[in-house]
Write an enzyme that holds these catalytic residues in place. Structure first.
Site, PDB file in Angstrom:
ATOM      1  N   ASP A 421       0.835  -1.199   0.000  1.00 37.41           N
ATOM      2  CA  ASP A 421       0.000   0.000   0.000  1.00 37.41           C
ATOM      3  C   ASP A 421       0.876   1.257   0.000  1.00 37.41           C
ATOM      4  OD1 ASP A 421      -2.405   1.384   0.063  1.00 37.41           O
ATOM      5  OD2 ASP A 421      -2.531   1.375   2.247  1.00 37.41           O
ATOM      6  N   GLU A 424       2.790   4.940  -4.080  1.00 36.24           N
ATOM      7  CA  GLU A 424       2.830   5.833  -5.260  1.00 36.24           C
ATOM      8  C   GLU A 424       4.191   6.509  -5.407  1.00 36.24           C
ATOM      9  OE1 GLU A 424       0.413   5.705  -2.931  1.00 36.24           O
ATOM     10  OE2 GLU A 424      -0.747   4.384  -4.225  1.00 36.24           O
ATOM     11  N   ASP A 506      -8.984   3.769  -2.593  1.00 41.20           N
ATOM     12  CA  ASP A 506      -9.991   4.187  -1.620  1.00 41.20           C
ATOM     13  C   ASP A 506     -11.221   4.816  -2.258  1.00 41.20           C
ATOM     14  OD1 ASP A 506      -8.130   3.233   0.092  1.00 41.20           O
ATOM     15  OD2 ASP A 506      -7.412   5.195   0.757  1.00 41.20           O
TER      16      ASP A 506
HETATM   17  C1  GLC Z   1      -4.857   3.298   2.527  1.00 47.15           C
HETATM   18  C2  GLC Z   1      -5.346   2.099   1.762  1.00 47.15           C
HETATM   19  C3  GLC Z   1      -6.481   1.447   2.532  1.00 47.15           C
HETATM   20  C4  GLC Z   1      -6.004   1.075   3.928  1.00 47.15           C
HETATM   21  C5  GLC Z   1      -5.481   2.302   4.638  1.00 47.15           C
HETATM   22  C6  GLC Z   1      -4.855   1.954   5.981  1.00 47.15           C
HETATM   23  O1  GLC Z   1      -5.846   4.277   2.581  1.00 47.15           O
HETATM   24  O2  GLC Z   1      -5.729   2.420   0.457  1.00 47.15           O
HETATM   25  O3  GLC Z   1      -6.945   0.308   1.832  1.00 47.15           O
HETATM   26  O4  GLC Z   1      -7.056   0.514   4.635  1.00 47.15           O
HETATM   27  O5  GLC Z   1      -4.486   2.926   3.851  1.00 47.15           O
HETATM   28  O6  GLC Z   1      -3.773   1.115   5.828  1.00 47.15           O
END
Ligand code: GLC
Length: 831
Positions: A421, A424, A506
């Site tokens: 995650d 980017e 998200d």
């Molecule tokens: C980011 C991710 C999401 C995750 C959050 C906390 O927003 O896209 O899926 O739950 O981080 O880790």
């Protein structure tokens, strides 16, 4: 795009043609101020490069494959130019100014430059790259933008472009290729770009498709008819136009050519094709185990649970919270005993706390593996663990080291998959706890890399996640040899499909986002990234019961099916909305699990040719105009048409039926049969729990039995047959679902055929081929007929076929020993 000038001063352009040379499979041309090379790369793939001086060298991080099977191309000089011809595509350089024209074999123009390319130092304010105050574009090629405009065929739909919001046809939009953390409310139809960068597209109209991939990892942008409806303008930093062209002639051929070049999609382990439950906020090992127990107790199929950042010790990647997850290994075992798998999130933002006992941070600094500012100091930004450092994945040794981190904390503890995650990469300007954290772009001039391949941030930012994904994938492969790695990533670049599955980030709990997930995932498939999903129920905000139910129904057809939601939102497990919704969710999950043999076969098709699992109607029916603009329905493989309920209180909806006969999957009833020779609309019923699902004529659809997880082997393989007009064929592919042995031929292939006869039907189940042996099971052939048949024979002997009036099917079954069988049906079909 605004057609304001992006150049600081008058741009340069190629000028007059000095010389042009046709050589074996390539054209080399020199202009006063540019060199151009057009070359045949492989069957159906050409490459055009244009630069003022030398072309950029090939890089080790480059996802593009070399050594592809050669192309059969013809090259010839023309009056004042040259043309390269391969597989029905002609790429021509014409006269002065490096005018480029791409045409079909029939001479029709596909793309033609409207004016010579132009380049010069870019004006940062006009490029709209997110940047820090006071940032300037670096000196050299990184600060130079090259612009090339092309004339488009007015009939062409522009598909692909990877991860985007909005509709399937992206014509009329400005599309930025720059990885960024764009979340929530910003995912509206008009949002320019999201987490991933896929600078590629297909141009398709009935009967013809071609494609292009801008092989530039720098910041780039396409104006796909925004400034001028029939013009495509490419702006790319880095001072080079490097464009791969794909000859098609169908969308499927383009996707095959694209993924031959950038790599075929990975084959996920079978558990990953099952259902995943996630939420940000599952706070302890006991809570997660109880969650799995609830799925089992409520008879809701489940294959994976995701651990969001809550499992870590203070958001430190590769750690476990000692209080809440005291014994990770025992915890993973408890999950495994319950027939589920564990996926753990990893963020690349490494807590900046050297000397505090967090080995990952210590090593990152001691080894000099962190991203650095131009003055050599480590770059710092705020992410979940507050101040953080970022590994420099552009360096091979950093990728190896990153892969190593997965060994003790994750693989040896029994974690089955990794979720990458915030890659980017994302950083904020101050801690979240201040409530005012804002995106903090990385400095434009920052340098990545070791000695030989140093690159600027502008050159490799788009590749950050792709490189991380590769490191993670290889790390998992190393530490659990023979096990198929599974990596989920938020950001990506072409090539990521070889190591990662992706999701759309998200989104919100809105109907709009449910509906948009269809064109989003179709675009991913058309962009060579078939294994993608959308968070079911929506991430931000509270899902309403009906929305959640419909989302589960649609999610049953997503290549990657995960329920996930944000911290602070209402509970979003399938039972959280009451009994009615739970039973719809259960039906959706049961359908998903029944579909698994089909999904596995489709995943094998994807791994072989890039073919997406979820397919745009125009991909499957490339000659049928009426299918081209459909974005509220899709094909799952070639046999199922899915027309989901996408609006509140929907009970009926219309769907465009392509020519041919279509049966309602549930009732077996034919739809709008009288007009089967052409495309026509039909009204379908959308009963909750039974998503409108249509079976195509000639279908030979493999289904399995309902299971609580893929940990239980299939006990039934069912082939659903709908009669073809004359004949039809399909191949079912199976493998052990978890190891890498399929790569060396441990697969089982079963050829299916059906043929119309006078007054009946013949179905052949071929003898199983290949080294993989499925566990013992029943083989069922479910014949979808109009009326009960007069007689059914199995290998020439009459058999009793059970007639099921509710779905108009005659069924025969036997113990599957892999031998071939022939079923002869007499009667049962309307003339
Ligand atoms: C980011 C991710 C999401 C995750 C959050 C906390 O927003 O896209 O899926 O739950 O981080 O880790």
């Amino acid at each position: 795009m605004d057609h304001v000038d992006i150049f600081e001063a008058a741009p340069r352009s190629p000028g007059a043609l000095l010389r042009i040379r046709a050589e074996a499979g390539a054209i080399e041309a020199r202009y006063e101020r540019a060199r151009v090379r057009v070359e045949a790369v492989s069957g159906g793939i050409a490459r055009v490069r244009l630069a003022e001086a030398a072309f950029a060298p090939a890089r080790t991080w480059d996802g593009v494959r070399s050594g592809l099977p050669p192309a059969d191309a013809a090259v010839g000089e023309t009056d004042g130019g040259a043309v390269l011809e391969l597989d029905g595509m002609r790429v021509a350089l014409e006269g002065d100014g490096a005018v480029l024209a791409v045409r079909g074999a029939d001479g029709a123009t596909w793309l033609a430059s409207t004016e010579p390319a132009r380049w010069g130092r870019a004006r940062l304010d006009r490029l709209r790259i997110p940047h820090r105050d006071g940032d300037a574009l670096p000196a050299g090629n990184d600060g130079v933008v090259l612009r090339q405009s092309f004339q488009l065929d007015p009939e062409d739909r522009l598909w692909g472009f990877g991860q985007r919001t909005g509709g399937l046809d992206r014509r009329g939009r400005s599309l930025t290729n720059w990885t960024s953390d764009t979340f929530g409310i910003a995912h509206h139809r008009g949002t320019d770009n999201l987490y991933q960068a896929q600078p590629l597209f297909l141009a398709a109209k009935p009967g013809r498709a071609f494609g292009a991939f801008l092989h530039v990892s720098h910041f780039s942008r396409f104006d796909a008819g925004a400034g001028h409806p029939d013009r495509l303008t490419i702006d790319a930093l880095g001072a080079e136009l490097d464009l791969f062209l794909f000859a098609g002639p169908t969308p499927a051929a383009v996707v095959e050519q694209l993924t031959r070049l950038t790599g075929r999609p990975l084959l996920p382990p079978v558990w990953a094709l099952g259902f995943h439950q996630s939420r940000w906020g599952y706070a302890s090992a006991d809570e997660v185990v109880a969650l799995v127990d609830t799925f089992r107790a409520r008879e809701l199929p489940l294959d994976a649970v995701h651990l969001d950042i809550d499992y870590m010790r203070g958001f430190r990647s590769f750690t476990w919270d000692p209080q809440r997850f005291p014994d990770p290994k025992a915890f993973a075992e408890r999950v495994h005993e319950r027939g589920a798998r564990l996926v753990a999130i990893i963020d690349p933002g490494i807590k900046d706390e050297p000397g505090a006992g967090y080995g990952v941070a210590d090593e990152l600094l001691a080894r000099g593996y962190a991203l650095r500012n131009t003055d050599g100091s480590p770059l710092r930004g705020y992410v979940w663990p507050e101040r953080a450092l970022f590994p420099d994945f552009a360096r091979a040794e950093v990728r190896d080291w990153w892969g190593e981190q997965h060994r003790t904390s994750l693989v040896e503890n029994g974690v089955d998959g990794v979720w990458n995650d915030m890659n980017e990469p994302t950083a904020f300007d101050r801690p979240f706890s201040t409530g005012e954290a804002r995106d903090r772009p990385f400095p434009l001039g920052m340098r990545h890399g070791g000695t030989d391949e140093a690159a600027t941030h502008l050159e490799v930012r788009n590749l950050y996640a792709a490189l991380e994904g590769r490191a993670t994938f290889q790390g998992l492969a190393r530490h659990a040899p023979g096990v198929r790695p599974w990596v989920l990533t938020r950001s990506a670049f072409p090539g990521s499909q070889t190591t990662c599955v992706t999701w759309m980030g998200d989104n919100n709990s809105w109907w709009e986002h449910l509906a948009m997930s269809v064109p989003q995932l179709l675009s991913m498939g058309l962009s060579g990234m078939p294994h993608a999903g959308v968070d079911i129920g929506g991430f931000f905000e509270n899902a309403r019961p009906e929305l959640f139910a419909r989302w589960m129904e649609l999610g049953a057809f997503y290549p990657f099916m995960r329920d996930h939601s944000a911290m602070g939102t209402r509970d979003q497990e399938p039972w959280a909305f009451g009994e009615e919704v739970e039973s719809v969710a259960r039906e959706a999950l049961r359908l998903r699990y029944r579909l698994l043999p089909y999904l596995v076969t489709l995943a094998h098709q994807a791994a072989a040719s890039g073919a997406p699992l979820m397919r745009a109607m125009g991909y499957v029916f490339p000659d049928v105009e009426a299918t081209f603009d459909v974005e509220d329905a899709f094909m799952l493989g070639r046999w199922l048409l899915v027309a989901p309920a996408l609006e509140a209180r929907c009970r009926w909806r219309t769907v465009v039926l392509p020519p041919g006969r279509w049966l309602d999957f549930w009732s077996g009833r034919p739809l709008a049969d009288e007009d089967a020779g052409r495309s026509r609309p039909a009204v379908v019923e959308a009963v909750p729990g039974r998503p409108p699902l249509l079976l195509r004529e000639g279908a030979l659809l493999p289904l399995g039995d309902e299971r609580s997880s893929t940990a239980t082997p299939l006990s039934e393989l069912r082939i659903v047959v709908s009669a073809p007009v004359d004949e039809s064929a399909f191949e079912v592919v199976e493998d052990d679902g978890r190891s890498t042995a399929w790569e060396t031929g441990e697969v089982a292939r079963t050829a299916l055929r059906s043929r119309r006869t006078v007054g009946g039907l013949i179905v052949e189940i071929g003898a199983r081929e290949g080294r993989y042996r499925p566990s013992p099971r029943t083989l069922v052939v479910e014949l979808r007929l109009d009326t009960p048949p007069d007689r059914v024979e199995l290998d020439g002997a009459a058999v009793e076929a059970r007639w099921d009036a509710a779905r108009r099917s005659a069924e025969i079954a036997w113990q599957d020993d892999g031998s071939g069988r022939t079923i002869t049906v007499r009667g049962g079909l309307a003339a």
